[in-house]
Design a protein around this motif. Structure first.
Motif, PDB file in Angstrom:
ATOM      1  N   ASP A  21     -28.926  60.881 -16.122  1.00  0.00           N
ATOM      2  CA  ASP A  21     -29.541  59.972 -15.052  1.00  0.00           C
ATOM      3  C   ASP A  21     -28.723  59.593 -13.836  1.00  0.00           C
ATOM      4  OD1 ASP A  21     -31.145  59.281 -16.926  1.00  0.00           O
ATOM      5  OD2 ASP A  21     -30.390  57.392 -17.685  1.00  0.00           O
ATOM      6  N   THR A  22     -27.456  60.170 -13.966  1.00  0.00           N
ATOM      7  CA  THR A  22     -26.657  60.079 -12.719  1.00  0.00           C
ATOM      8  C   THR A  22     -26.458  61.415 -11.917  1.00  0.00           C
ATOM      9  OG1 THR A  22     -24.864  60.667 -14.113  1.00  0.00           O
ATOM     10  CG2 THR A  22     -25.284  58.472 -13.844  1.00  0.00           C
TER      11      THR A  22
ATOM     12  N   PRO B  78     -25.631  52.916  -6.341  1.00  0.00           N
ATOM     13  CA  PRO B  78     -26.952  52.905  -7.074  1.00  0.00           C
ATOM     14  C   PRO B  78     -26.857  51.762  -8.149  1.00  0.00           C
ATOM     15  CG  PRO B  78     -25.170  54.488  -8.076  1.00  0.00           C
ATOM     16  CD  PRO B  78     -24.652  54.064  -6.744  1.00  0.00           C
ATOM     17  N   SER B  79     -27.933  51.079  -8.254  1.00  0.00           N
ATOM     18  CA  SER B  79     -28.011  49.997  -9.328  1.00  0.00           C
ATOM     19  C   SER B  79     -27.714  50.228 -10.481  1.00  0.00           C
ATOM     20  CB  SER B  79     -29.379  49.135  -8.961  1.00  0.00           C
ATOM     21  OG  SER B  79     -30.343  50.118  -9.588  1.00  0.00           O
ATOM     22  N   SER B  80     -27.351  49.313 -11.472  1.00  0.00           N
ATOM     23  CA  SER B  80     -26.989  49.488 -12.803  1.00  0.00           C
ATOM     24  C   SER B  80     -28.232  49.792 -13.650  1.00  0.00           C
ATOM     25  CB  SER B  80     -26.256  48.146 -13.347  1.00  0.00           C
ATOM     26  OG  SER B  80     -26.821  47.103 -13.103  1.00  0.00           O
ATOM     27  N   SER B  81     -29.480  49.628 -13.264  1.00  0.00           N
ATOM     28  CA  SER B  81     -30.569  49.573 -14.009  1.00  0.00           C
ATOM     29  C   SER B  81     -31.707  49.845 -12.985  1.00  0.00           C
ATOM     30  CB  SER B  81     -30.618  48.177 -14.383  1.00  0.00           C
ATOM     31  OG  SER B  81     -32.048  48.082 -15.088  1.00  0.00           O
TER      32      SER B  81
ATOM     33  N   ILE C  12     -23.925  50.213 -10.390  1.00  0.00           N
ATOM     34  CA  ILE C  12     -23.429  51.089 -11.749  1.00  0.00           C
ATOM     35  C   ILE C  12     -22.217  50.794 -12.124  1.00  0.00           C
ATOM     36  CG2 ILE C  12     -23.072  52.933 -10.290  1.00  0.00           C
ATOM     37  CD1 ILE C  12     -24.181  54.713 -12.357  1.00  0.00           C
ATOM     38  N   THR C  13     -21.848  50.683 -13.555  1.00  0.00           N
ATOM     39  CA  THR C  13     -20.644  50.559 -13.994  1.00  0.00           C
ATOM     40  C   THR C  13     -19.990  51.844 -14.381  1.00  0.00           C
ATOM     41  OG1 THR C  13     -21.300  50.876 -16.552  1.00  0.00           O
ATOM     42  CG2 THR C  13     -21.487  48.437 -15.222  1.00  0.00           C
TER      43      THR C  13
ATOM     44  N   GLN D 133     -21.393  53.584 -17.233  1.00  0.00           N
ATOM     45  CA  GLN D 133     -22.868  54.184 -16.979  1.00  0.00           C
ATOM     46  C   GLN D 133     -22.732  55.298 -16.520  1.00  0.00           C
ATOM     47  OE1 GLN D 133     -24.504  50.724 -14.772  1.00  0.00           O
ATOM     48  NE2 GLN D 133     -25.865  50.245 -16.765  1.00  0.00           N
ATOM     49  N   LYS D 134     -21.707  55.687 -15.583  1.00  0.00           N
ATOM     50  CA  LYS D 134     -21.462  56.867 -14.649  1.00  0.00           C
ATOM     51  C   LYS D 134     -21.179  58.153 -15.605  1.00  0.00           C
ATOM     52  CE  LYS D 134     -19.638  54.586 -10.628  1.00  0.00           C
ATOM     53  NZ  LYS D 134     -18.179  54.277  -9.752  1.00  0.00           N
TER      54      LYS D 134
ATOM     55  N   LEU E 152     -30.547  54.588 -18.399  1.00  0.00           N
ATOM     56  CA  LEU E 152     -31.604  53.959 -17.931  1.00  0.00           C
ATOM     57  C   LEU E 152     -32.822  53.337 -18.548  1.00  0.00           C
ATOM     58  CD1 LEU E 152     -31.717  55.999 -14.712  1.00  0.00           C
ATOM     59  CD2 LEU E 152     -30.945  53.595 -14.819  1.00  0.00           C
TER      60      LEU E 152
ATOM     61  N   ASP F 119     -31.437  50.718 -21.221  1.00  0.00           N
ATOM     62  CA  ASP F 119     -31.219  49.593 -20.465  1.00  0.00           C
ATOM     63  C   ASP F 119     -32.562  48.657 -20.233  1.00  0.00           C
ATOM     64  OD1 ASP F 119     -29.575  47.812 -18.463  1.00  0.00           O
ATOM     65  OD2 ASP F 119     -31.333  48.257 -17.543  1.00  0.00           O
TER      66      ASP F 119
END
Length: 363
Positions: free
Chosen positions: A115-116, A196-199, A236-237, A240-241, A247, A250
């Protein structure tokens, strides 16, 4: 008529390596007559562009979209408040609900990519109007695009092809492309300034291209739009990275607590604002109209979800909305159509594709 804060004030993107930025532009394609191949054999054609998409993906992924291969289906409705009717007589802006089939995705041709892998996500929607018309749109989490012309887009694709020695794009080639094309600077600056957003749920999504809206009196104005989330932005945390598939998980978890909402913000151009150049934003002081709320209620797998067989061609528009003079629009239509033709043919020839692809990776 309701005014809303400028949509791109919500941060939704990220600093990234040159190779990652290069992959982002795989979200769009360029030039109607070029991609349709109606001028000369020397011009760009849809097969030429899609063939290059496949090379950038690195290996065949039969049955998948040639871009945005990784994603998931969503469904819900658009609740119009009627304010959009001041700009367009399209039935979608009449007060009431319109069913929506949608898709979230990650740019790129690899359905198993992390996703990243790129800092941009996409939201595609099909509004099924009660008069039988449809409005289809494909949006990205950046307010501008990297290139202006079909030729630039094709050169960007070539620069993004993986190096046989590494299997990854050559940063030197991408850097050289950007140096030779200063029009890419607004996109690069925006990406570098917005984490980037976390979600998927707390990102804004932008139509990027301009369109023409015609009201009931016949007055036509240039408009861009964005879906701006009610869910507060969070970056983004670190965890998550390093996650590959966070994604969808979540989004599923958030929907367990109730529907998710975005506001459809229409931005109206003033004379002199560019309508044929997706690399340039319009000034912040333009009129913004909140036309209603997108409500997403559930997700489903691309393997059997309603979005699987949808071609999210952005030129499928209801009466009251028409394409602008942006050369990227009709090119997207031609390229999307060929991608759709190829992947559905592959599915027809190989039914086992429906059974062997993993949930969340199907297109």
């Amino acid at each position: 008529m309701t005014k809303s804060p400028v949509p791109h004030s919500t941060p939704v993107c990220v600093p990234c390596r040159l190779a990652a930025i290069g992959a982002v532009v795989l979200a769009l394609a360029g030039g109607f007559a070029y991609t349709a191949g109606w001028l000369t054999s020397a011009r760009l054609t849809a097969p030429r562009l899609i063939d290059t998409f496949e090379k950038v993906a690195g290996k065949p992924h039969p049955g998948f979209r040639r871009n945005h291969a990784k994603g998931l289906c969503v469904s819900g409705y658009f609740d119009s408040n009627g304010d959009g009717a001041v700009l367009s007589h399209a039935a979608v802006f009449t007060v009431g609900r319109t069913p929506v089939t949608g898709r979230f995705a990650v740019p790129g041709g690899n359905p198993s990519a992390p996703d990243t892998s790129v800092p941009v996500r996409s939201m595609a929607l099909l509004f099924q109007l009660n008069n039988g018309e449809q409005w289809r749109t494909g949006m990205n989490s950046t307010p501008v695009f990297a290139v202006h012309t079909p030729e630039q887009f094709y050169r960007q694709l070539l620069a993004s092809q993986p190096d046989p020695a590494t299997g990854k794009p050559d940063p030197a080639k991408i850097k050289a492309f950007y140096a030779a094309n200063p029009e890419t600077q607004p996109f690069r600056a925006w990406v570098q300034a917005h984490p980037p957003s976390s979600s998927l749920a707390n990102a804004a999504y932008y139509g990027i291209n301009a369109f023409r809206f015609t009201d009931a009196t016949g007055t036509t104005r240039a408009v861009r739009w964005a879906m701006v989330p009610e869910t507060p932005y969070a970056p983004i945390t670190d965890a998550q990275k390093s996650a590959k598939n966070f994604l969808q998980a979540d989004l599923d978890q958030r929907l367990q607590n109730g529907p998710l909402r975005w506001h459809l913000i229409l931005t109206v151009a003033q004379p002199g604002d560019p309508t044929d150049d997706a690399t340039l934003q319009w000034p912040d002081n333009r009129q913004h109209i909140d036309a209603g709320t997108l409500v997403l209620e559930q997700t489903s797998s691309q393997e059997d979800g309603a979005c699987r067989d949808v071609n999210f061609d952005p030129t499928v528009l209801p009466a009251g909305i028409s394409p602008s003079d942006d050369p990227l629009l009709a090119a997207r239509s031609a390229a999307y159509a060929l991608s759709y033709k190829r992947r559905t043919r592959e599915e027809a020839l190989h039914p086992e594709l429906h059974r062997t692809q993993t949930s969340g990776d199907r297109s």
